[in-house]
Design a protein around this motif. Structure first.
Motif, PDB file in Angstrom:
ATOM      1  N   SER A  53      18.453   9.984  56.596  1.00 12.87           N
ATOM      2  CA  SER A  53      18.203  10.069  55.166  1.00 12.87           C
ATOM      3  C   SER A  53      18.497   8.713  54.533  1.00 12.87           C
ATOM      4  O   SER A  53      19.655   8.299  54.438  1.00 12.87           O
ATOM      5  CB  SER A  53      19.080  11.150  54.519  1.00 12.87           C
ATOM      6  OG  SER A  53      18.825  11.238  53.125  1.00 12.87           O
ATOM      7  N   ASP A  54      17.429   8.023  54.157  1.00 19.16           N
ATOM      8  CA  ASP A  54      17.545   6.713  53.513  1.00 19.16           C
ATOM      9  C   ASP A  54      16.893   6.816  52.143  1.00 19.16           C
ATOM     10  O   ASP A  54      15.672   6.748  52.011  1.00 19.16           O
ATOM     11  CB  ASP A  54      16.851   5.646  54.368  1.00 19.16           C
ATOM     12  CG  ASP A  54      17.028   4.242  53.815  1.00 19.16           C
ATOM     13  OD1 ASP A  54      17.348   4.110  52.614  1.00 19.16           O
ATOM     14  OD2 ASP A  54      16.833   3.279  54.561  1.00 19.16           O
ATOM     15  N   LEU A  61      14.312  12.917  57.374  1.00 22.98           N
ATOM     16  CA  LEU A  61      13.824  13.792  58.439  1.00 22.98           C
ATOM     17  C   LEU A  61      14.989  14.289  59.274  1.00 22.98           C
ATOM     18  O   LEU A  61      16.040  13.658  59.335  1.00 22.98           O
ATOM     19  CB  LEU A  61      12.778  13.093  59.309  1.00 22.98           C
ATOM     20  CG  LEU A  61      13.165  11.866  60.124  1.00 22.98           C
ATOM     21  CD1 LEU A  61      13.583  12.278  61.522  1.00 22.98           C
ATOM     22  CD2 LEU A  61      11.993  10.908  60.218  1.00 22.98           C
ATOM     23  N   ARG A  62      14.777  15.418  59.891  1.00 22.65           N
ATOM     24  CA  ARG A  62      15.828  16.077  60.670  1.00 22.65           C
ATOM     25  C   ARG A  62      15.191  16.667  61.921  1.00 22.65           C
ATOM     26  O   ARG A  62      14.128  17.288  61.851  1.00 22.65           O
ATOM     27  CB  ARG A  62      16.485  17.177  59.841  1.00 22.65           C
ATOM     28  CG  ARG A  62      17.550  17.993  60.565  1.00 22.65           C
ATOM     29  CD  ARG A  62      18.097  19.064  59.628  1.00 22.65           C
ATOM     30  NE  ARG A  62      19.094  19.907  60.290  1.00 22.65           N
ATOM     31  CZ  ARG A  62      18.797  20.986  60.994  1.00 22.65           C
ATOM     32  NH1 ARG A  62      17.528  21.351  61.123  1.00 22.65           N
ATOM     33  NH2 ARG A  62      19.754  21.692  61.561  1.00 22.65           N
ATOM     34  N   GLU A  73      16.477  20.507  52.702  1.00 23.63           N
ATOM     35  CA  GLU A  73      16.875  19.931  51.418  1.00 23.63           C
ATOM     36  C   GLU A  73      18.394  19.864  51.285  1.00 23.63           C
ATOM     37  O   GLU A  73      18.913  19.241  50.352  1.00 23.63           O
ATOM     38  CB  GLU A  73      16.292  20.767  50.264  1.00 23.63           C
ATOM     39  CG  GLU A  73      14.769  20.801  50.204  1.00 23.63           C
ATOM     40  CD  GLU A  73      14.186  19.434  49.873  1.00 23.63           C
ATOM     41  OE1 GLU A  73      14.861  18.644  49.177  1.00 23.63           O
ATOM     42  OE2 GLU A  73      13.060  19.154  50.311  1.00 23.63           O
ATOM     43  N   GLN A  74      19.112  20.510  52.184  1.00 24.91           N
ATOM     44  CA  GLN A  74      20.568  20.514  52.101  1.00 24.91           C
ATOM     45  C   GLN A  74      21.126  19.118  52.395  1.00 24.91           C
ATOM     46  O   GLN A  74      20.681  18.446  53.327  1.00 24.91           O
ATOM     47  CB  GLN A  74      21.149  21.504  53.118  1.00 24.91           C
ATOM     48  CG  GLN A  74      20.786  22.950  52.836  1.00 24.91           C
ATOM     49  CD  GLN A  74      21.381  23.438  51.529  1.00 24.91           C
ATOM     50  OE1 GLN A  74      22.509  23.099  51.182  1.00 24.91           O
ATOM     51  NE2 GLN A  74      20.607  24.233  50.795  1.00 24.91           N
ATOM     52  N   PRO A  75      22.079  18.652  51.598  1.00 23.83           N
ATOM     53  CA  PRO A  75      22.654  17.319  51.850  1.00 23.83           C
ATOM     54  C   PRO A  75      23.495  17.319  53.110  1.00 23.83           C
ATOM     55  O   PRO A  75      24.044  18.348  53.504  1.00 23.83           O
ATOM     56  CB  PRO A  75      23.517  17.074  50.603  1.00 23.83           C
ATOM     57  CG  PRO A  75      23.870  18.447  50.121  1.00 23.83           C
ATOM     58  CD  PRO A  75      22.689  19.316  50.432  1.00 23.83           C
ATOM     59  N   PRO A  76      23.623  16.174  53.781  1.00 22.57           N
ATOM     60  CA  PRO A  76      24.461  16.100  54.975  1.00 22.57           C
ATOM     61  C   PRO A  76      25.931  16.274  54.620  1.00 22.57           C
ATOM     62  O   PRO A  76      26.370  15.955  53.511  1.00 22.57           O
ATOM     63  CB  PRO A  76      24.178  14.704  55.532  1.00 22.57           C
ATOM     64  CG  PRO A  76      23.661  13.925  54.364  1.00 22.57           C
ATOM     65  CD  PRO A  76      22.950  14.895  53.486  1.00 22.57           C
ATOM     66  N   ASP A  77      26.691  16.768  55.567  1.00 23.24           N
ATOM     67  CA  ASP A  77      28.133  16.932  55.397  1.00 23.24           C
ATOM     68  C   ASP A  77      28.806  15.570  55.612  1.00 23.24           C
ATOM     69  O   ASP A  77      28.632  14.945  56.663  1.00 23.24           O
ATOM     70  CB  ASP A  77      28.652  17.941  56.413  1.00 23.24           C
ATOM     71  CG  ASP A  77      30.106  18.307  56.198  1.00 23.24           C
ATOM     72  OD1 ASP A  77      30.853  17.492  55.617  1.00 23.24           O
ATOM     73  OD2 ASP A  77      30.501  19.402  56.624  1.00 23.24           O
TER      74      ASP A  77
END
Length: 361
Positions: A53-54, A61-62, A73-77
Motif C-alpha cells: 500500500s503506497d 494490492l494484497r 479496504e481494511q487498513p493494515p495492522d
C-alpha cells in the motif's frame, strides 16, 4: 547460489533460507516481474498474506498464500512486520501476521521492498525502461486500480497508441501480453469444427508489429480478450483469463483449441462463472468421466461428435469407418445414459465436455 544455500542450511537453517529468498527475488528482478508477482512471492515465501500500500503512488494490492490477489479496504495492522520503500518512508509492505519478524521475514521484506521500489520507479516514475516488453509496465496497463494517467504512461512506454484498440492476452503459465488489434487478422472459421490453433490464432506468420508490447500470440494455450481502447484493457484482461479456461492442449488427452477468443464465446462464457475448478462435478460430468475411463478412444470420439457438423465428419476426425463410429456411440450412450446422436443430446454432450474442462482449469 543454490549450492551456497545448501551448505548454509546445514550450518544454520535460517541463513540458508535467507540466501534462497535473496536468490528468488533476484530472479524476479532479472525477469522484470511486476508488483503483483513480487507481492505474491512475499506471501508464498512467508506463508502468510502480503500487502502493498503506497498512498503516494496510489498502489494497493494484497495477495494471499495461495497466490491469488484479494484486495481489501481494511487498513493494515501497524503491529504486522513491515518495510518502507525508501529509507525515510512510511511502511508500505506488510506481512499479515502478529509478532516481530524473524530472520527470514526480515529478508523477505527487505528484498521485496527493494524490488518493488525499482518497479514503481520504472512504471510510475521517471526511471528509464530497459526494454519495450517490460512485464511490469504491462501489469500496470492491465491493473484496473491504477490511475488512468499511470496506465496511459505505461501504454506510451510500451509503444501503444492510446487511441488504437488492443487485446489483452493471457498465456497459460506465462506473463500477460498486450497485442495491438491491427497485429491480428480476422479468423477463417472451418465449418463444422471448433477453430484449431491455426484457424483461430488470427496472427499470420508475418503479422505486423504495430505495438512493441507484443508481436504475435505466444505458443501453447492462450486466452485473448476483446480489442478495446487502452484504458479499457483491464476488462479485456479479465475476459482473456476467462477465455484461457476454455482452451485445451489439443491432444488426445485434452482435445480442443489451444487459442480461444473471449468475444467468440458468446453465452457459453457464462459457464465459467458457474463451474468452479475442483468443486464437485455435476451428474453429467460424472457420467462423462466414467465413460472416458471405460475406453481409450472415448474422449476423442465424443469430442469429435460434439465439435463437427456431422457424424461422417466426426468419423473422419477420429479416422475410423462410419459404422465403427456408430458402434462406438452406441457403447458411449449406454454408459452416459443419454443419446448423443440427437440435437438435444449433442448439446448436452457439448455442455458436459465444456463443464468437465472448466472444472479442471
Amino acid at each position: 547460489m543454490k549450492e551456497l544455500a545448501g551448505r548454509l542450511t546445514a550450518l544454520d537453517p535460517d541463513a540458508g533460507a535467507a540466501v534462497r529468498v535473496i536468490a528468488y527475488f533476484d530472479r524476479l528482478a532479472e525477469h522484470r516481474a511486476g508488483l503483483e508477482a513480487l507481492v505474491r512471492g512475499a506471501a508464498v515465501l512467508a506463508g502468510c498474506p502480503a500487502r502493498l500500500s503506497d498512498a503516494g503512488r496510489r498502489v494497493r494490492l494484497r495477495v494471499e498464500t495461495d497466490g491469488r490477489r484479494r484486495d481489501t479496504e481494511q487498513p493494515p495492522d501497524p503491529a504486522w512486520p513491515s518495510a518502507a520503500l525508501s529509507p525515510d518512508g512510511a511502511p508500505a509492505l506488510w506481512l499479515e501476521r502478529a509478532g516481530p519478524p524473524n530472520v527470514v521475514d526480515a529478508v523477505i521484506l527487505e528484498r521485496a521492498a527493494a524490488a518493488i521500489r525499482l518497479v514503481l520507479d520504472r512504471t510510475r516514475g521517471r526511471a528509464p525502461s530497459a526494454h519495450a516488453d517490460d512485464p511490469a509496465l504491462i501489469e500496470t496497463l492491465l491493473d484496473a486500480t491504477a490511475p488512468e494517467q499511470i496506465r496511459l504512461h505505461a501504454a506510451g512506454r510500451l509503444g501503444l497508441d492510446p487511441a488504437a484498440p488492443a487485446h489483452a492476452v493471457a498465456p497459460l503459465g506465462g506473463p500477460p501480453r498486450v497485442l495491438a488489434a491491427s497485429a491480428l487478422r480476422a479468423p477463417v472459421p472451418v465449418e463444422g469444427r471448433p477453430s484449431a490453433p491455426e484457424d483461430s490464432a488470427r496472427a499470420g506468420p508475418a503479422a505486423a508489429d504495430t505495438g512493441s508490447a507484443g508481436r504475435a500470440l505466444p505458443s501453447g494455450r492462450v486466452g485473448v480478450g476483446p480489442a478495446v481502447p487502452v484504458l479499457e484493457l483491464p476488462g479485456s484482461w479479465a475476459a482473456a483469463r476467462t477465455a484461457l479456461r476454455f482452451t485445451a492442449d489439443g491432444t488426445p488427452h485434452s482435445p480442443g483449441p489451444r487459442v480461444v477468443y473471449a468475444d467468440e464465446l458468446g453465452g457459453i462464457g457464462l459457464l465459467a462463472e458457474l463451474v468452479v475448478p475442483g468443486a464437485e462435478p455435476p451428474p453429467d460430468v460424472r457420467a462423462l468421466e466414467a465413460a472416458v475411463a471405460d475406453a481409450p478412444w472415448m474422449l476423442t470420439t465424443l469430442h469429435a461428435v460434439a465439435s463437427t457438423a456431422s457424424l461422417r465428419g466426426a468419423a473422419v476426425e477420429v479416422n475410423v469407418h462410419h459404422s465403427t463410429l456408430q458402434d462406438r456411440l452406441g457403447h458411449a450412450e449406454a454408459l452416459l445414459g443419454w443419446p448423443v446422436r440427437t440435437p438435444q443430446g449433442r448439446l448436452r454432450l457439448q455442455l458436459a465436455l465444456t463443464m468437465r474442462h472448466l472444472g479442471r482449469a
